[in-house]
Structure formats: structure tokens, C-alpha cells
Design a protein around this motif. Structure first.
Motif, mmCIF file in Angstrom:
data_model
loop_
_atom_site.group_PDB
_atom_site.id
_atom_site.type_symbol
_atom_site.label_atom_id
_atom_site.label_comp_id
_atom_site.label_asym_id
_atom_site.label_seq_id
_atom_site.Cartn_x
_atom_site.Cartn_y
_atom_site.Cartn_z
ATOM 1 N N VAL A 51 25.412 -3.762 46.268
ATOM 2 C CA VAL A 51 26.347 -3.262 47.262
ATOM 3 C C VAL A 51 26.033 -3.993 48.555
ATOM 4 N N SER A 52 27.016 -4.655 49.118
ATOM 5 C CA SER A 52 26.870 -5.324 50.404
ATOM 6 C C SER A 52 27.404 -4.389 51.470
ATOM 7 N N THR A 53 26.520 -3.959 52.386
ATOM 8 C CA THR A 53 26.945 -2.989 53.392
ATOM 9 C C THR A 53 26.184 -3.147 54.694
ATOM 10 N N ASP A 54 26.811 -2.685 55.750
ATOM 11 C CA ASP A 54 26.181 -2.625 57.068
ATOM 12 C C ASP A 54 25.771 -1.202 57.406
ATOM 13 N N ALA A 55 26.080 -0.242 56.542
ATOM 14 C CA ALA A 55 25.899 1.175 56.835
ATOM 15 C C ALA A 55 24.718 1.775 56.075
ATOM 16 N N PRO A 56 23.751 2.324 56.797
ATOM 17 C CA PRO A 56 22.616 2.969 56.126
ATOM 18 C C PRO A 56 23.041 4.107 55.195
ATOM 19 N N GLU A 57 24.118 4.815 55.531
ATOM 20 C CA GLU A 57 24.575 5.919 54.686
ATOM 21 C C GLU A 57 25.088 5.411 53.341
ATOM 22 N N ILE A 58 25.784 4.306 53.368
ATOM 23 C CA ILE A 58 26.282 3.716 52.119
ATOM 24 C C ILE A 58 25.114 3.158 51.310
ATOM 25 N N ALA A 59 24.176 2.516 51.984
ATOM 26 C CA ALA A 59 22.998 1.980 51.299
ATOM 27 C C ALA A 59 22.215 3.105 50.614
ATOM 28 N N ALA A 60 22.106 4.249 51.269
ATOM 29 C CA ALA A 60 21.384 5.382 50.680
ATOM 30 C C ALA A 60 22.081 5.883 49.416
ATOM 31 N N VAL A 61 23.410 5.937 49.446
ATOM 32 C CA VAL A 61 24.166 6.356 48.253
ATOM 33 C C VAL A 61 23.963 5.342 47.127
ATOM 34 N N ALA A 62 24.050 4.060 47.454
ATOM 35 C CA ALA A 62 23.851 3.021 46.435
ATOM 36 C C ALA A 62 22.465 3.144 45.803
ATOM 37 N N LYS A 63 21.465 3.305 46.628
ATOM 38 C CA LYS A 63 20.093 3.424 46.107
ATOM 39 C C LYS A 63 19.941 4.669 45.242
ATOM 40 N N ALA A 64 20.605 5.763 45.631
ATOM 41 C CA ALA A 64 20.552 6.989 44.829
ATOM 42 C C ALA A 64 21.147 6.775 43.441
ATOM 43 N N TYR A 65 22.090 5.846 43.330
ATOM 44 C CA TYR A 65 22.700 5.523 42.044
ATOM 45 C C TYR A 65 21.992 4.358 41.352
ATOM 46 N N GLY A 66 20.884 3.898 41.935
ATOM 47 C CA GLY A 66 20.103 2.835 41.320
ATOM 48 C C GLY A 66 20.681 1.449 41.482
ATOM 49 N N VAL A 67 21.456 1.235 42.533
ATOM 50 C CA VAL A 67 22.068 -0.067 42.765
ATOM 51 C C VAL A 67 21.417 -0.721 43.988
ATOM 52 N N MET A 68 21.056 -1.964 43.824
ATOM 53 C CA MET A 68 20.438 -2.746 44.890
ATOM 54 C C MET A 68 21.432 -2.959 46.031
ATOM 55 N N THR A 69 20.912 -3.059 47.261
ATOM 56 C CA THR A 69 21.785 -3.290 48.401
ATOM 57 C C THR A 69 21.423 -4.596 49.106
ATOM 58 N N VAL A 70 22.422 -5.177 49.718
ATOM 59 C CA VAL A 70 22.259 -6.322 50.607
ATOM 60 C C VAL A 70 22.711 -5.835 51.976
ATOM 61 N N ASN A 71 21.805 -5.896 52.940
ATOM 62 C CA ASN A 71 22.129 -5.441 54.291
ATOM 63 C C ASN A 71 22.956 -6.495 55.000
ATOM 64 N N ARG A 72 24.215 -6.169 55.202
ATOM 65 C CA ARG A 72 25.159 -7.096 55.806
ATOM 66 C C ARG A 72 25.091 -6.995 57.337
ATOM 67 N N PRO A 73 25.013 -8.128 58.028
ATOM 68 C CA PRO A 73 25.017 -8.093 59.495
ATOM 69 C C PRO A 73 26.336 -7.543 60.029
ATOM 70 N N ALA A 74 26.259 -6.919 61.197
ATOM 71 C CA ALA A 74 27.434 -6.279 61.806
ATOM 72 C C ALA A 74 28.589 -7.243 61.997
ATOM 73 N N ASP A 75 28.302 -8.500 62.342
ATOM 74 C CA ASP A 75 29.396 -9.446 62.590
ATOM 75 C C ASP A 75 30.138 -9.831 61.310
ATOM 76 N N LEU A 76 29.567 -9.520 60.152
ATOM 77 C CA LEU A 76 30.236 -9.784 58.876
ATOM 78 C C LEU A 76 30.878 -8.515 58.311
#
Length: 136
Positions: free
Chosen positions: A52-77
């Protein structure tokens, strides 16, 4: 992997939605909207890696709860005007240590009613035809 081709699944889910705030993690029939896409993608063995490519910690937390790796996307992207392609290129850059991928499968979280079979069919179609892209 399918036909010796590596597939990266990317779920682009930015935090700032103009019309529906927090839409990617809003509930739909008892689950987060993004959960449907993650569950479908996890049923596709041809995907070598799912992120999951996201800039939002809340979305990253949901992805991690479902066992999916996250890529922290910079705000300008992650602005309303930033093309999804920028997020995909960023994800490929971040994931370079994982090796190269022949195809990137973009799975929009706002399409929760696709099936894992549809994803698999698309992967088979593009790999069998050796076309450079496929859009559904």
C-alpha cells in the motif's frame, strides 16, 4: 510470478480526499474500504509483492493490521493533482532492494467489488500477450 514475470501489486491510497475525507478507510459493510482490495490481492499468488502506497499513518496502520507492507509516500506525491504514476515510480524506487518487477498491478482501493479471479485473469492476459500494459 507467472511465466517467469514478476508482478508488483500497488494499492495507491492517499490520505487526503477532496470529496470524501478518509474514504480509503471508511467502513463499507463492516470493513474498511481498502480491506476489500487487500483481501482480493492477497488471494492472487501471481503477485510477488503487495504494498500500500500512502502518506497517511491511519491508512498505513490499517494495511499493517491486514498484513500488507506499506510504502510511505511523500506528501508532494500525494496531492489531488499528483498523478498516480508518480506514486508507482516512488514505490518502485523504494522497493528496488526487492529486485526488479516486470509489471506493476495498480489496484485502486475505490474499486472494492472486483474479484481475485479478475486480477489473476488480467495478469495472465498481459503475460501471455506480452503487451506493455492493460487497463480494465
Amino acid at each position: 510470478m507467472y511465466h517467469n514475470k514478476r508482478f508488483l501489486g500497488v494499492i495507491p491510497a492517499r490520505g487526503g480526499s477532496v470529496s470524501v475525507p478518509g474514504k480509503n478507510i471508511r467502513p463499507l459493510a463492516g470493513k474498511h474500504l481498502i480491506a476489500y482490495t487487500m483481501a482480493q490481492a492477497k488471494e492472487v499468488p501471481e503477485l510477488d509483492l503487495l504494498v500500500v502506497s500512502t502518506d497517511a499513518p491511519e491508512i498505513a496502520a490499517v494495511a499493517k493490521a491486514y498484513g500488507v507492507m506499506t510504502v510511505n509516500r511523500p506528501a508532494d506525491l500525494a496531492t489531488a493533482t499528483a498523478p498516480t504514476e508518480w506514486a508507482l515510480l516512488h514505490a518502485l524506487e523504494v522497493l528496488a532492494p526487492e529486485g526488479s518487477f516486470d509489471y506493476v498491478v495498480v489496484l485502486e482501493p475505490t474499486s472494492p467489488f472486483r474479484s481475485a479471479d479478475t486480477i489473476r485473469s488480467c495478469i495472465h492476459t498481459i503475460a501471455d500477450s506480452q503487451h506493455p500494459s492493460l487497463l480494465t
